[in-house]
Design an enzyme around this catalytic site. Structure first.
Site: not given
Length: 221
Positions: A56, A52, A140, A80
């Site tokens: 960011r 993943e 999640k 994100t």
């Protein structure tokens, strides 16, 4: 040139397939695009296949594209994801799944339209209900430790028996087995596999060793 969305969705996955390759999904922050390939190769060498890469930093999307183009054996996804445009750009870059820190129907609908499996973030019962209403049942828990961790997951097991989780946030190699022992946890997410100082130093051997230790964890059955 970015990959087109059709190539990104050429081999669609069931969202649970994300958890089928190992007990831990590394949460990766990349500051320099040139680190993407050696970092991914180091993780693969340690047995960690699902990656993943977060959005960011500005290097996130180019890093996803580099891994998708050059390391087809990796299952590279995007983290994100905050809106539909994030999902679209990541799909075009070659991401094979998406992860969001929270859940909105906009993000869920966009990922469905792109045939991009989504692991939506939740921290409350209301967010779980919203995700379930839109057809998502693999979620999640984020930020896992701050939101309530193992006691919260145990409490959710009865009212949300159809839901499975990937807790992420504040989990370490030492605490991951405690989460993996829960029946409603499929895998965990963690940033400990890619320490910032190791990435800056290009210490890929250290990352491979961390990946080996992590891949050796086992999901309780």
């Amino acid at each position: 040139m970015a990959l087109n969305s059709s190539s990104a969705s050429a081999t669609p996955m069931n969202p649970l397939d994300i958890a089928s390759h190992g007990p831990v999904i590394p949460v990766i922050v990349i500051d320099r695009v040139e680190d993407a390939l050696p970092l991914a190769e180091a993780l693969l060498a340690g047995g960690v296949k699902v990656l993943e890469v977060t959005l960011r930093t500005a290097a996130g999307l180019p890093a996803i594209e580099a891994i998708a183009r050059n390391l087809p054996e990796a299952v590279v996804g995007v983290g994100t994801v905050l809106n539909a445009d994030d999902a679209r750009r990541a799909s075009e870059a070659g991401a094979r799944f998406a992860v969001s820190p929270g859940y909105t129907s906009e993000v869920g609908g966009a990922c469905k339209g792109l045939n991009l499996p989504l692991l939506p973030g939740v921290a409350t019962s209301s967010e779980i209900m919203a995700a379930l209403a839109d057809g998502f049942s693999f979620l999640k828990l984020f930020p896992a430790e701050a939101a309530g961790g193992i006691p919260l997951l145990k409490a959710w097991a009865s009212p949300f028996g159809q839901v499975s989780f990937c807790p992420t946030g504040g989990i370490s190699l030492a605490t991951a087995p405690n989460y993996l022992a829960l029946p409603n946890v499929r895998c965990v997410g963690g940033s400990w596999l890619t320490p910032a100082d190791a990435v800056r130093a290009g210490d890929w051997a250290r990352i491979t060793q961390l990946a080996r230790e992590t891949h050796a964890l086992r999901k309780a059955v």
